[in-house]
Design a protein around this motif. Structure first.
Motif, PDB file in Angstrom:
ATOM      1  N   SER A  46       0.829  -1.207   0.000  1.00 32.94           N
ATOM      2  CA  SER A  46       0.000   0.000   0.000  1.00 32.94           C
ATOM      3  C   SER A  46       0.863   1.256   0.000  1.00 32.94           C
ATOM      4  O   SER A  46       0.584   2.215  -0.734  1.00 32.94           O
ATOM      5  CB  SER A  46      -0.920   0.022   1.225  1.00 32.94           C
ATOM      6  N   GLY A  47       1.908   1.239   0.813  1.00 29.91           N
ATOM      7  CA  GLY A  47       2.810   2.379   0.857  1.00 29.91           C
ATOM      8  C   GLY A  47       3.506   2.603  -0.471  1.00 29.91           C
ATOM      9  O   GLY A  47       3.663   3.742  -0.921  1.00 29.91           O
ATOM     10  N   THR A  48       3.903   1.513  -1.118  1.00 29.26           N
ATOM     11  CA  THR A  48       4.546   1.618  -2.424  1.00 29.26           C
ATOM     12  C   THR A  48       3.568   2.165  -3.454  1.00 29.26           C
ATOM     13  O   THR A  48       3.914   3.047  -4.253  1.00 29.26           O
ATOM     14  CB  THR A  48       5.076   0.244  -2.875  1.00 29.26           C
ATOM     15  N   ALA A  49       2.340   1.662  -3.444  1.00 33.00           N
ATOM     16  CA  ALA A  49       1.326   2.136  -4.395  1.00 33.00           C
ATOM     17  C   ALA A  49       1.022   3.612  -4.168  1.00 33.00           C
ATOM     18  O   ALA A  49       0.910   4.384  -5.123  1.00 33.00           O
ATOM     19  CB  ALA A  49       0.053   1.297  -4.267  1.00 33.00           C
ATOM     20  N   ASP A  50       0.916   4.021  -2.911  1.00 33.48           N
ATOM     21  CA  ASP A  50       0.676   5.430  -2.606  1.00 33.48           C
ATOM     22  C   ASP A  50       1.842   6.293  -3.073  1.00 33.48           C
ATOM     23  O   ASP A  50       1.647   7.402  -3.580  1.00 33.48           O
ATOM     24  CB  ASP A  50       0.442   5.631  -1.107  1.00 33.48           C
ATOM     25  N   SER A  51       3.054   5.788  -2.937  1.00 33.21           N
ATOM     26  CA  SER A  51       4.239   6.512  -3.405  1.00 33.21           C
ATOM     27  C   SER A  51       4.215   6.676  -4.924  1.00 33.21           C
ATOM     28  O   SER A  51       4.516   7.761  -5.443  1.00 33.21           O
ATOM     29  CB  SER A  51       5.500   5.767  -2.969  1.00 33.21           C
ATOM     30  N   LEU A  52       3.841   5.612  -5.638  1.00 37.04           N
ATOM     31  CA  LEU A  52       3.741   5.709  -7.100  1.00 37.04           C
ATOM     32  C   LEU A  52       2.684   6.731  -7.492  1.00 37.04           C
ATOM     33  O   LEU A  52       2.887   7.536  -8.414  1.00 37.04           O
ATOM     34  CB  LEU A  52       3.420   4.341  -7.711  1.00 37.04           C
ATOM     35  N   ARG A  53       1.568   6.725  -6.784  1.00 36.00           N
ATOM     36  CA  ARG A  53       0.512   7.689  -7.065  1.00 36.00           C
ATOM     37  C   ARG A  53       1.002   9.106  -6.778  1.00 36.00           C
ATOM     38  O   ARG A  53       0.745  10.030  -7.543  1.00 36.00           O
ATOM     39  CB  ARG A  53      -0.730   7.370  -6.243  1.00 36.00           C
ATOM     40  N   GLY A  54       1.754   9.257  -5.694  1.00 33.04           N
ATOM     41  CA  GLY A  54       2.314  10.556  -5.352  1.00 33.04           C
ATOM     42  C   GLY A  54       3.331  11.048  -6.370  1.00 33.04           C
ATOM     43  O   GLY A  54       3.578  12.247  -6.485  1.00 33.04           O
ATOM     44  N   ASN A  55       3.912  10.116  -7.130  1.00 34.99           N
ATOM     45  CA  ASN A  55       4.871  10.463  -8.175  1.00 34.99           C
ATOM     46  C   ASN A  55       4.201  10.679  -9.527  1.00 34.99           C
ATOM     47  O   ASN A  55       4.879  10.721 -10.549  1.00 34.99           O
ATOM     48  CB  ASN A  55       5.953   9.396  -8.290  1.00 34.99           C
ATOM     49  N   GLY A  56       2.870  10.767  -9.530  1.00 32.68           N
ATOM     50  CA  GLY A  56       2.161  11.126 -10.751  1.00 32.68           C
ATOM     51  C   GLY A  56       1.436  10.007 -11.472  1.00 32.68           C
ATOM     52  O   GLY A  56       0.814  10.245 -12.504  1.00 32.68           O
ATOM     53  N   HIS A  57       1.469   8.800 -10.955  1.00 34.78           N
ATOM     54  CA  HIS A  57       0.753   7.696 -11.605  1.00 34.78           C
ATOM     55  C   HIS A  57      -0.694   7.685 -11.117  1.00 34.78           C
ATOM     56  O   HIS A  57      -0.955   7.405  -9.962  1.00 34.78           O
ATOM     57  CB  HIS A  57       1.410   6.347 -11.277  1.00 34.78           C
ATOM     58  N   THR A  58      -1.623   7.992 -12.002  1.00 32.97           N
ATOM     59  CA  THR A  58      -3.040   7.922 -11.626  1.00 32.97           C
ATOM     60  C   THR A  58      -3.541   6.488 -11.697  1.00 32.97           C
ATOM     61  O   THR A  58      -4.562   6.159 -11.115  1.00 32.97           O
ATOM     62  CB  THR A  58      -3.904   8.800 -12.551  1.00 32.97           C
TER      63      THR A  58
END
Length: 101
Positions: A46-58
C-alpha cells in the motif's frame, strides 16, 4: 525495476512461506509481488502504491501472479486500497488476485 524485500531473504533464494517480495517499476507504475501475502506485506505494498501515485501515476498495476498464498487480512487491505484509489480519482488494477487460504 527495483526489488524491495518486505522481509529479509538470502540472496538467490525464493521467498520463504512467511515472506513477500515486491518488484517496483516506477516508470510504468507497476508492482509485482512474490511470496506469501500477509497484512504486513499488504501494508508495505500500500505504501509503495501510494508513493507511485504521489509520483504522478493515476493508474497503478499490482500483479499478484507470484503470490503463492494470502491471508484474508492482507487481501482486505489491498481491496480497501483499491477503493481509496477510486475515491480519489485514481485506479489500482489488481491482476491475479489470489483466494485467501
Amino acid at each position: 525495476m527495483t526489488s524491495l524485500p518486505v522481509r529479509p531473504q538470502h540472496a538467490g533464494h525464493a521467498p520463504s512461506h512467511g515472506s513477500l517480495s515486491e518488484m517496483v517499476d516506477g516508470d510504468r507504475g507497476r508492482i509485482r509481488a512474490i511470496g506469501h501475502l500477509t497484512s504486513q506485506g499488504a501494508d508495505l505494498i500500500s505504501g509503495t502504491a501510494d508513493s507511485l501515485r504521489g509520483n504522478g501515476h493515476t493508474r497503478v498495476v499490482l500483479d499478484l501472479q507470484g503470490v503463492r498464498s494470502a491471508d484474508g487480512a492482507g487481501l482486505d487491505i489491498l481491496l480497501d486500497l483499491r477503493t481509496r484509489f477510486a475515491a480519489s480519482g485514481g485506479e489500482l488494477l489488481i491482476e491475479h488476485l489470489p483466494q485467501a487460504g
